[in-house]
Design a protein around this motif. Structure first.
Motif, PDB file in Angstrom:
ATOM      1  N   LEU A 224       0.831  -1.197   0.000  1.00  0.00           N
ATOM      2  CA  LEU A 224       0.000   0.000   0.000  1.00  0.00           C
ATOM      3  C   LEU A 224       0.869   1.251   0.000  1.00  0.00           C
ATOM      4  O   LEU A 224       0.552   2.255  -0.667  1.00  0.00           O
ATOM      5  N   LEU A 225       1.976   1.191   0.743  1.00  0.00           N
ATOM      6  CA  LEU A 225       2.932   2.303   0.759  1.00  0.00           C
ATOM      7  C   LEU A 225       3.472   2.570  -0.636  1.00  0.00           C
ATOM      8  O   LEU A 225       3.678   3.728  -1.028  1.00  0.00           O
ATOM      9  N   ALA A 363       3.819   4.123  10.611  1.00  0.00           N
ATOM     10  CA  ALA A 363       4.394   5.472  10.645  1.00  0.00           C
ATOM     11  C   ALA A 363       4.728   5.941   9.239  1.00  0.00           C
ATOM     12  O   ALA A 363       4.438   7.090   8.854  1.00  0.00           O
ATOM     13  N   ALA A 364       5.325   5.036   8.436  1.00  0.00           N
ATOM     14  CA  ALA A 364       5.705   5.399   7.072  1.00  0.00           C
ATOM     15  C   ALA A 364       4.494   5.676   6.203  1.00  0.00           C
ATOM     16  O   ALA A 364       4.468   6.650   5.432  1.00  0.00           O
ATOM     17  N   ILE A 365       3.455   4.838   6.301  1.00  0.00           N
ATOM     18  CA  ILE A 365       2.291   5.009   5.448  1.00  0.00           C
ATOM     19  C   ILE A 365       1.466   6.226   5.865  1.00  0.00           C
ATOM     20  O   ILE A 365       0.806   6.855   5.031  1.00  0.00           O
ATOM     21  N   SER A 388       7.677   9.584  -1.407  1.00  0.00           N
ATOM     22  CA  SER A 388       8.056   8.168  -1.364  1.00  0.00           C
ATOM     23  C   SER A 388       9.382   7.983  -0.640  1.00  0.00           C
ATOM     24  O   SER A 388       9.535   7.088   0.199  1.00  0.00           O
ATOM     25  N   LEU A 389      10.350   8.830  -0.946  1.00  0.00           N
ATOM     26  CA  LEU A 389      11.651   8.778  -0.278  1.00  0.00           C
ATOM     27  C   LEU A 389      11.520   9.087   1.210  1.00  0.00           C
ATOM     28  O   LEU A 389      12.089   8.390   2.058  1.00  0.00           O
ATOM     29  N   ALA A 390      10.747  10.119   1.538  1.00  0.00           N
ATOM     30  CA  ALA A 390      10.572  10.497   2.942  1.00  0.00           C
ATOM     31  C   ALA A 390       9.905   9.379   3.742  1.00  0.00           C
ATOM     32  O   ALA A 390      10.242   9.142   4.915  1.00  0.00           O
ATOM     33  N   SER A 391       8.988   8.662   3.114  1.00  0.00           N
ATOM     34  CA  SER A 391       8.278   7.576   3.789  1.00  0.00           C
ATOM     35  C   SER A 391       9.219   6.426   4.135  1.00  0.00           C
ATOM     36  O   SER A 391       9.166   5.870   5.245  1.00  0.00           O
ATOM     37  N   VAL A 392      10.090   6.048   3.189  1.00  0.00           N
ATOM     38  CA  VAL A 392      11.040   4.958   3.432  1.00  0.00           C
ATOM     39  C   VAL A 392      12.032   5.344   4.526  1.00  0.00           C
ATOM     40  O   VAL A 392      12.384   4.529   5.385  1.00  0.00           O
ATOM     41  N   VAL A 393      12.484   6.582   4.489  1.00  0.00           N
ATOM     42  CA  VAL A 393      13.407   7.066   5.527  1.00  0.00           C
ATOM     43  C   VAL A 393      12.737   6.995   6.900  1.00  0.00           C
ATOM     44  O   VAL A 393      13.361   6.612   7.896  1.00  0.00           O
ATOM     45  N   THR A 394      11.459   7.346   6.958  1.00  0.00           N
ATOM     46  CA  THR A 394      10.705   7.249   8.214  1.00  0.00           C
ATOM     47  C   THR A 394      10.702   5.821   8.733  1.00  0.00           C
ATOM     48  O   THR A 394      10.923   5.568   9.923  1.00  0.00           O
ATOM     49  N   TYR A 395      10.466   4.869   7.837  1.00  0.00           N
ATOM     50  CA  TYR A 395      10.436   3.458   8.222  1.00  0.00           C
ATOM     51  C   TYR A 395      11.782   3.020   8.795  1.00  0.00           C
ATOM     52  O   TYR A 395      11.842   2.363   9.851  1.00  0.00           O
ATOM     53  N   ILE A 396      12.862   3.372   8.129  1.00  0.00           N
ATOM     54  CA  ILE A 396      14.200   2.971   8.560  1.00  0.00           C
ATOM     55  C   ILE A 396      14.551   3.568   9.918  1.00  0.00           C
ATOM     56  O   ILE A 396      15.133   2.896  10.777  1.00  0.00           O
ATOM     57  N   ILE A 397      14.172   4.817  10.139  1.00  0.00           N
ATOM     58  CA  ILE A 397      14.463   5.468  11.427  1.00  0.00           C
ATOM     59  C   ILE A 397      13.766   4.735  12.568  1.00  0.00           C
ATOM     60  O   ILE A 397      14.367   4.477  13.626  1.00  0.00           O
TER      61      ILE A 397
END
Length: 416
Positions: A224-225, A363-365, A388-397
């Motif tokens: 979905l993300l 959090a990312a979605i 899209s980039l900001a969402s993945v970075v959120t997930y990794i953090i």
């Protein structure tokens, strides 16, 4: 390990080339609007497949090696669960096709057949991956993709069909031929499937569901993300913009997947095997090694793609891309960081903490959905690329925060 990586890499050449060719040919022959429609329907089927088979797939990878003396029995239990769960996907897909996408009955029937056959196909791929039969995995996947593109070209060029549904028809033919190959050449006995021993076992099914379902929800939300921005773009713009953005994003994701998936496929079973054998330090070392290789690949692909991006878009895809540099850089960054995240969160999965992975993906979605709803109406699809980039970075953090906490608690230490 290196042999498996090389086999997976070689085996991924055909699927990668076919998927890249399909993006190019579909945009050219079907048009941006039809490709946009295909993209939305296709990813809806992927969401259904993830929701109904993802928990089984992850449980096969996690538990099959834990039953070394009961392989046939366990495989047949997994197959029973696959059939039952896939039937639910077909029912849900039926309602989606008719009431949301408003497809015709013939189109709906084709999509339903595809959903059912694709889940069965994934079942066999997963068995071969878990059993470290990398060559068989590559043969099955390569066969499907070759017949997929051959049938697509036949339908478009010879039969002059230019609607999105021809892609699903072509995939169904590819799956049919692959299934025929499994029955006649790659016999089921080689992967331990014995239809006479398929039955339901309450305790086993509960264990699989309890482990796999939280991961399935995670997989569902991760898909979905990846695709929710396309639906938001459609609501605020048009199928043409969806087609343009989808073609770019699909192209970059295919490149990232092709170049890194051999690493992931080869390392996943070994990481699980080391962890199950109480060699946690070796498992963590393999994760770090895999991340290192993913980083090197990402740098090489980024440089090459950014140099030739104009050729990819204008001469190959025949697209005019708004804010080309920003869109390309953001999508490449998000695609490769996501591949790295699939390795990075592995310790949480092995610690049986999939609910924490859910916290990270939620959090990312949330960032992805809210930001797209705010900025897409103003800036169009280039905003979706950056988000899209900001969402993945959120997930990794968020994942890093959990891993740091568990490391301080000593959960990565080996039991004596």
């Amino acid at each position: 390990m290196k042999k498996d990586v090389l086999i997976y890499f070689a085996g991924k050449i055909i699927p990668a080339c076919v998927n890249l060719a399909i993006i190019i040919l579909a945009v050219r022959f079907l048009g941006k609007a039809e490709y946009g429609k295909y993209s939305l329907v296709f990813y809806a089927t992927m969401l259904l497949s993830t929701l109904t088979f993802g928990w089984i797939q992850q449980s096969i990878i996690r538990f099959l090696s834990a039953y070394p003396h009961e392989q046939v029995l366990v495989i047949n239990r997994f197959f029973f669960l696959t059939i039952m769960s896939t039937l639910s996907a077909v029912i849900i897909g039926l309602f989606l096709c008719i009431f949301y996408f408003q497809l015709q009955w013939t189109e709906t029937a084709v999509v339903m057949v595809y959903i059912f056959m694709y889940n069965i196909f994934l079942f066999h791929l997963t068995l071969n991956q878990t059993s470290r039969k990398s060559l068989r995995y590559a043969i099955l996947e390569g066969t499907f993709n070759l017949f997929y593109i051959i049938m697509f070209l036949v339908l478009v060029i010879i039969f002059n069909q230019h609607l999105f549904i021809v892609l699903f028809v072509a995939m169904v033919f590819g799956l049919l031929f692959t299934g025929f190959l499994q029955i006649t050449v790659l016999t089921e006995a080689k992967v331990g499937l014995d239809i006479s021993r398929i039955y339901f076992h309450t305790g086993f099914s509960k264990q699989v569901f309890n482990f796999g379902f939280p991961i399935t929800i995670w997989l569902f939300l991760s898909y979905l993300l990846n695709i929710s921005d396309r639906f938001i773009i459609k609501e605020f713009t048009s199928y043409e913009n969806v087609g343009t953005y989808s073609a770019i994003k699909d192209l970059i994701i295919k490149l990232a997947t092709f170049t890194t998936i051999p690493i992931l496929l080869a390392y996943y079973p070994m990481i699980v095997e080391k962890w199950n054998g109480n060699r946690k330090k070796e498992a963590i070392a393999l994760i770090r090694e895999g991340l290192y290789y993913c980083f090197l690949i990402a740098v090489v692909v980024f440089v090459i793609f950014m140099v030739f991006q104009n050729i990819f878009y204008t001469r190959i895809l025949h697209l005019q891309v708004m804010q080309q540099f920003v869109v390309s850089a953001a999508l490449i960054g998000s695609a490769f960081l996501w591949q790295a995240a699939l390795l990075l969160h592995k310790p949480l999965e092995l610690l049986l903490k999939p609910r924490l992975m859910l916290v990270a993906i939620l959090a990312a979605i949330t960032v992805n959905t809210v930001a797209n709803l705010v900025f897409v109406p103003i800036y169009g699809y280039p905003a979706s690329a950056v988000i899209s980039l900001a969402s993945v970075v959120t997930y990794i953090i968020v994942i890093f925060a959990f891993l740091f906490r568990f490391r301080k608690q000593g959960l990565f230490k080996e039991k004596k």
